[in-house]
Scaffold this motif. Structure first.
Motif, short mmCIF file in Angstrom:
data_model
loop_
_atom_site.label_atom_id
_atom_site.label_comp_id
_atom_site.label_asym_id
_atom_site.label_seq_id
_atom_site.Cartn_x
_atom_site.Cartn_y
_atom_site.Cartn_z
N TYR A 41 6.98 -2.90 4.80
CA TYR A 41 6.48 -2.22 6.22
C TYR A 41 6.45 -2.63 7.92
O TYR A 41 7.42 -3.28 7.41
CB TYR A 41 4.76 -3.22 5.56
N PHE A 43 5.05 -1.42 10.19
CA PHE A 43 3.59 -1.29 11.03
C PHE A 43 3.84 -2.63 10.70
O PHE A 43 2.54 -3.28 9.66
CB PHE A 43 2.49 -1.00 10.34
N MET A 55 0.94 -10.15 10.63
CA MET A 55 -0.06 -8.60 9.52
C MET A 55 0.90 -7.58 9.36
O MET A 55 2.03 -7.20 10.38
CB MET A 55 -1.38 -7.96 11.46
N SER A 57 0.71 -3.41 7.79
CA SER A 57 -0.09 -2.55 7.82
C SER A 57 0.15 -1.05 6.86
O SER A 57 1.48 -0.86 6.75
CB SER A 57 -0.20 -1.89 9.27
N SER A 58 -1.41 -1.33 5.80
CA SER A 58 -0.39 -0.33 5.26
C SER A 58 -1.30 0.86 4.18
O SER A 58 -2.27 1.09 4.70
CB SER A 58 -0.86 -1.55 3.33
N THR A 133 -8.29 -8.20 5.50
CA THR A 133 -8.22 -7.04 5.34
C THR A 133 -8.82 -6.54 6.12
O THR A 133 -9.82 -6.25 5.78
CB THR A 133 -7.66 -6.54 4.43
N LEU A 136 -8.93 0.45 9.10
CA LEU A 136 -9.03 0.71 10.43
C LEU A 136 -9.05 2.86 10.26
O LEU A 136 -8.82 3.11 9.45
CB LEU A 136 -7.46 1.17 10.76
N TYR A 146 -5.23 3.72 6.16
CA TYR A 146 -4.39 1.95 6.43
C TYR A 146 -5.51 1.72 6.44
O TYR A 146 -7.01 0.74 7.02
CB TYR A 146 -3.96 2.64 7.66
N PHE A 147 -4.51 -0.08 6.21
CA PHE A 147 -5.38 -1.43 5.97
C PHE A 147 -4.94 -2.21 6.82
O PHE A 147 -3.46 -2.43 6.21
CB PHE A 147 -5.61 -1.75 4.40
N MET A 148 -5.02 -3.31 7.36
CA MET A 148 -4.35 -3.99 8.13
C MET A 148 -4.53 -5.49 7.73
O MET A 148 -5.93 -5.71 7.19
CB MET A 148 -4.62 -3.87 9.72
#
Length: 203
Positions: A41, A43, A55, A57-58, A133, A136, A146-148
């Motif tokens: 990742y 991010f 963190m 981010s996906s 989680t 975003l 996106y999910f952080m």
């Protein structure tokens, strides 16, 4: 010139080329049944120092995110120049539950305080427990793309060969960094320099 999502004055969004180079979080995670996932990742970053937190981010709810939530833990492995091809291979879209470790020919090594293993060949790894989680959600609402994922650091592995007088020699490990498009960079001892902050500015 000015670029925004509406004008499209450039063929490619320049954001990733400007917020660069970025560290790569090579995330290993394990679900409750013991299935492994390993994925890079770009991010990714440290976000707090007391307590230490990181963190990643996906885009979408991919396996690393799902396994980190389900197992409550994940590991951030250091992606280096020597491991660049293996790191890239682990971004392949495998079926859920298929091991990227096996796909990329990477051996695992046991972590110290969490269940997911680290990449044995990586010179450093950050063991984390999942904290939360964060979806975003864009301005104006709507569905998050996106999910952080935020984790608290509980242990850090560093190969003794890269510890010099109590300090980690980051450049000697030659970590790779993500740029925009298909670009990568590599940190080396030759590109390192030091600056002392003004008094009272913090560490």
């Amino acid at each position: 010139m000015h670029y925004d999502a509406e004008s499209r004055t450039l063929r490619h969004n320049p954001l990733k080329a400007l917020v660069a180079p970025r560290p790569i979080g090579w995330i290993s995670a394990m679900n409750r049944e013991g299935a492994l996932n390993l994925a890079p990742y770009s991010f990714f970053n440290a976000v707090a120092g007391d307590p230490d937190m990181v963190m990643f981010s996906s885009f979408g709810r991919k396996d690393a995110l799902a396994f980190a939530e389900e197992g409550g833990e994940f590991v951030c492995n250091l992606a280096t120049f020597d491991l660049r091809e293996a790191m890239n291979a682990t971004s392949a879209p495998l079926e859920r539950g298929d091991s990227e470790f096996a796909f990329a020919g990477l051996a695992t090594a046991p972590s110290r305080k969490v269940r997911p293993p680290r990449v044995a060949a990586a010179p450093a790894a950050i063991e984390c427990r999942w904290v939360q989680t964060v979806p975003l959600v864009p301005l104006g609402g709507g569905e998050a793309s996106y999910f952080m994922v935020i984790g608290q650091v509980v242990s850090i592995y560093v190969d003794d060969a890269y510890v010099v007088e109590g300090r980690v020699d980051t450049g000697a490990m030659r970590p790779i960094l993500r740029g925009g498009y298909q670009d990568y960079f590599v940190a080396t001892p030759e590109t390192r320099f030091e600056l002392s902050r003004p008094p009272g500015a913090g560490g």
